[in-house]
Motif scaffolding. Structure first.
Motif, mmCIF file in Angstrom:
data_model
loop_
_atom_site.group_PDB
_atom_site.id
_atom_site.type_symbol
_atom_site.label_atom_id
_atom_site.label_comp_id
_atom_site.label_asym_id
_atom_site.label_seq_id
_atom_site.Cartn_x
_atom_site.Cartn_y
_atom_site.Cartn_z
ATOM 1 N N UNK A 121 -11.856 118.086 44.593
ATOM 2 C CA UNK A 121 -11.858 118.253 43.865
ATOM 3 C C UNK A 121 -10.092 119.002 44.257
ATOM 4 N N UNK A 122 -8.908 118.678 43.517
ATOM 5 C CA UNK A 122 -7.541 119.277 43.321
ATOM 6 C C UNK A 122 -7.868 120.176 42.983
ATOM 7 N N UNK A 123 -6.999 120.856 43.037
ATOM 8 C CA UNK A 123 -6.382 122.141 42.412
ATOM 9 C C UNK A 123 -5.674 122.052 41.574
ATOM 10 N N UNK A 124 -6.049 123.184 40.735
ATOM 11 C CA UNK A 124 -5.619 122.817 39.024
ATOM 12 C C UNK A 124 -3.716 123.156 39.462
ATOM 13 N N UNK A 125 -3.572 123.971 40.468
ATOM 14 C CA UNK A 125 -1.753 124.063 40.566
ATOM 15 C C UNK A 125 -0.960 122.669 40.496
ATOM 16 N N UNK A 126 -2.186 121.866 41.171
ATOM 17 C CA UNK A 126 -1.310 120.721 41.073
ATOM 18 C C UNK A 126 -1.124 119.081 39.802
ATOM 19 N N UNK A 127 -1.710 120.625 38.944
ATOM 20 C CA UNK A 127 -1.833 119.454 37.092
ATOM 21 C C UNK A 127 0.220 119.321 37.006
ATOM 22 N N UNK A 128 -0.012 118.065 35.997
ATOM 23 C CA UNK A 128 1.746 117.542 36.285
ATOM 24 C C UNK A 128 1.865 117.092 35.321
ATOM 25 N N UNK A 129 2.556 116.824 34.732
ATOM 26 C CA UNK A 129 2.971 115.744 33.187
ATOM 27 C C UNK A 129 2.576 114.172 33.879
ATOM 28 N N UNK A 130 2.037 113.135 32.834
ATOM 29 C CA UNK A 130 2.480 111.573 33.281
ATOM 30 C C UNK A 130 3.555 111.481 34.021
ATOM 31 N N UNK A 131 4.805 111.784 33.755
ATOM 32 C CA UNK A 131 6.215 110.858 34.040
ATOM 33 C C UNK A 131 6.309 111.811 35.259
ATOM 34 N N UNK A 132 6.055 113.348 35.764
ATOM 35 C CA UNK A 132 6.290 113.582 37.270
ATOM 36 C C UNK A 132 5.602 112.853 38.042
ATOM 37 N N UNK A 133 3.941 111.914 37.865
ATOM 38 C CA UNK A 133 3.815 110.838 38.974
ATOM 39 C C UNK A 133 4.185 109.739 39.444
ATOM 40 N N UNK A 134 5.313 109.331 38.914
ATOM 41 C CA UNK A 134 6.369 108.716 38.865
ATOM 42 C C UNK A 134 6.788 108.677 40.829
#
Length: 256
Positions: free
Chosen positions: A15-28
């Protein structure tokens, strides 16, 4: 089935680290997978959730219906291949008996029989292979989108593993296992003829729901929700493909 099990075990263990959490736009701005796959899944879920006043559980339901409908042609191809495979079981048994001392010849004749009857033994894997990247993308979009991670559906946190939540969250793994068993049983009941693989298939169909239950405990709750919705779709689909089709065949048999 084995491929799906290995995939889910892989996901539950990395499982990815929770610190990797980003907004949807940041995935771009992420890597190729995040930019061109996960972003669009997260964007789709966000859009569907907006339609349902922020309800991501219903967004996953709508996504499941769309995905399963899009791969319906592959499912129909799998169904036709399964029916054709059942029809040639007597011929397969003859080939196996005739060339039991010559495995190479047995394989050649078997492949020739498949070609003559337009049977693809791998057709049953096509819907699974198509769903695998969808499953992974959904997994990533849940873990990397705070709106989904922190959202609750029927009082269950969608981004948190079931075994880290209240006791009522365990209903999700139970339903995932139960619906998996029902759809497997429906397909098993339609297997006819003297198929030497049936004992092994029966064992797998009994073990697989148990594995689904165990895996669903450690995965984010949204994934068992996706499994349940997908399984219910499959159960309804199999009813019309197998049960209703078999009933019509029985009704038309006297006339024939």
């Amino acid at each position: 089935m084995l491929t799906l099990v290995l995939l889910a075990l892989f996901l539950s263990g990395c499982a990815p680290s929770a610190s990797h959490t980003v907004d949807t736009a940041d995935l771009k701005e992420g890597n190729f997978w995040e930019k061109y796959v996960v972003y669009y899944f997260a964007q789709t879920l966000d859009t569907f959730a907006d339609w349902f006043n922020g309800e991501y559980g219903l967004a996953i339901l709508l996504l499941t219906i769309i995905v399963r409908t899009l791969i319906l042609p592959l499912t129909l191809k799998q169904y036709r291949s399964s029916k054709a495979m059942q029809a040639i079981q007597p011929e397969l048994a003859k080939i196996k008996e005739k060339y039991k001392d010559n495995p190479q010849k047995q394989q050649e004749e078997t492949m020739k029989l498949f070609q003559q009857n337009q049977v693809n033994p791998l057709a049953g894997c096509l819907p699974l292979f198509v769903q695998m990247p969808i499953f992974i993308a959904l997994y990533n979009s849940i873990y990397w989108n705070p709106a989904i991670r922190d959202h609750s559906f029927l009082g269950i946190k969608m981004g948190i593993a079931v075994n880290e939540q209240a006791w009522y969250a365990y209903i999700l793994p139970l339903l995932a296992a139960l619906t998996t068993y029902v759809q497997s049983k429906m397909m098993q009941s339609q297997q006819k003829g003297n198929n030497p693989m049936m004992p092994a298939m029966n064992t797998i169909m009994l073990i697989f729901p148990v594995l689904i239950f165990v895996m669903a405990l450690s995965l984010p709750a949204a994934l068992p929700i996706y499994w349940i919705f997908s399984n219910i779709y499959t159960i309804i689909q199999n009813y019309f493909l197998y049960i209703r089709s078999a009933e019509k065949d029985k009704e038309s048999a006297p006339a024939k």
